[in-house]
Scaffold this active site. Structure first.
Site: not given
Ligand code: A2P
Length: 335
Positions: A130, A243
């Site tokens: 990710c 993120h």
């Protein structure tokens, strides 16, 4: 594959698996039949897809006969064991774990960047880590415009990257703190509420973590730049699902901040929020629930004539996991 395809979701009760079901619905992926798998302890439960309850099945290879595409997010150990069995049963595997990403025979794909790599697959295709996805999205247009030389990337990674248990840990620790109780670690090695943990996925002998090695190796593979210099630091932060990455990117040719903003804005899947005087820049709370990655704080490096600093944020469960995997499935259907 007229009339739709039979899709399996392995790890369907998990954070990425649940988001995969939502993305398949949202993108109107042509699902003719859906089969959902999780661990033994979830057998008997159901998950919801297109308004209907779908039973959760235990993994067995025979259950994959007739499946066209299996999207797997049940963890690396499971993927290492299951993927070859699923391929043998006749399905194409899109794997979100770390198990196959660096295998030379497995394409590692971010559809906006290297869709051509789909053609080389032998049954298994991998979706990157990710943090790698969020970092590599803005690097691609910079490389195309000015050739990357060196990247310094520091991540601020949400607890969703550690799955449902990571999400529960932040919630429970925060509630314990609000009740005046001591905050003890529920899932990570240390408390994550009101803390930062600069260690994700174990340490290697060189002092870097597994997550940092993934960021280096996967970025090089996706960009097809095996010698790209990358200096990574990855940090778990008390954020639920997005993120963020602070990036310094050095190029062979100078790219001004203005040009970089234009390059980012013109790249599919990237959006620019960069109006600092209006307090407008990407933040996890603002980006959550969206498929694009958002770039802001674009500045020319004060210490280097051909480098830029910027900040990029992406929803870890969406572009960082489920959306990217479903986009790969769409590429597979088109090819
Ligand atoms: P379960 O809910 O039954 O534990 P997350 O990354 O959010 O922790 O989710 C992991 C997913 O992988 C869950 O759906 C989990 O199912 C599933 N899973 C874990 N172990 C296995 C296994 N051995 N076989 C199939 N699915 C598994």
């Amino acid at each position: 594959m007229a009339g739709g395809v039979t899709v399996a979701v392995v790890g369907a009760t998990g954070a990425a698996g649940q988001t995969t079901l939502r993305i398949l619905e949202e993108r109107k992926f042509p699902v003719r039949e859906l089969r959902c798998f999780a661990s033994e302890r979830s057998v008997g439960k159901t998950v919801t897809f297109a308004g209907e309850a779908v039973p959760v099945l235990r993994f067995e290879a025979a259950a994959f006969r007739g499946v066209d595409i299996a999207i797997c997010s049940a963890g690396s150990a499971q993927s290492r064991e299951y993927a070859p069995l699923i391929v043998k049963a006749g399905a194409i595997v899109i794997d979100k774990s770390n198990a196959w990403r660096m295998d030379r025979q497995v394409p590692l794909i971010v559809p906006e960047i290297n869709p051509h790599a789909v053609r080389g697959h032998r049954g298994i295709l991998a979706s990157p880590n990710c943090t790698t996805i969020v970092t590599v999205m803005p690097l691609k247009p910079l490389h195309d415009a000015g050739r990357l030389r060196r990247v310094v990337a520091t991540s601020y990674q949400a607890v969703s990257g550690a799955g449902v248990n990571g999400i529960a840990a932040l919630r429970e620790e925060t509630l314990a703190w609000a009740r005046g109780e001591s905050v003890t670690p529920r899932h990570f090695a240390h408390p994550i509420a009101f803390n930062l943990i600069p260690a994700i996925d174990g340490f290697a002998d060189d002092g870097y973590t597994g997550e940092e090695h993934k960021l280096v190796n996967e970025t090089r593979k996706i960009l097809e730049l095996p010698d790209l210099a990358i200096a990574p630091t990855t940090v778990r932060v008390p954020v639920f699902t997005c993120h963020s990455v602070a990036v310094n990117a050095e190029t062979e040719e100078k790219i001004s901040a203005t040009r970089a903003r234009d390059l980012f804005a013109g790249f599919p899947g990237l959006r620019v929020w960069d109006e600092p005087t209006e307090q407008r820049y990407p933040m996890p709370i603002a980006v959550e629930g969206q498929d694009d990655c958002f770039v802001g704080r674009v500045r020319e490096d004060l210490s280097h004539p051909r480098a830029l600093n910027f900040w990029v944020v992406g929803d870890q469960l969406r572009k960082g996991a489920a959306t990217n995997a479903v986009q790969i499935a769409e590429l597979v259907l088109r090819s």
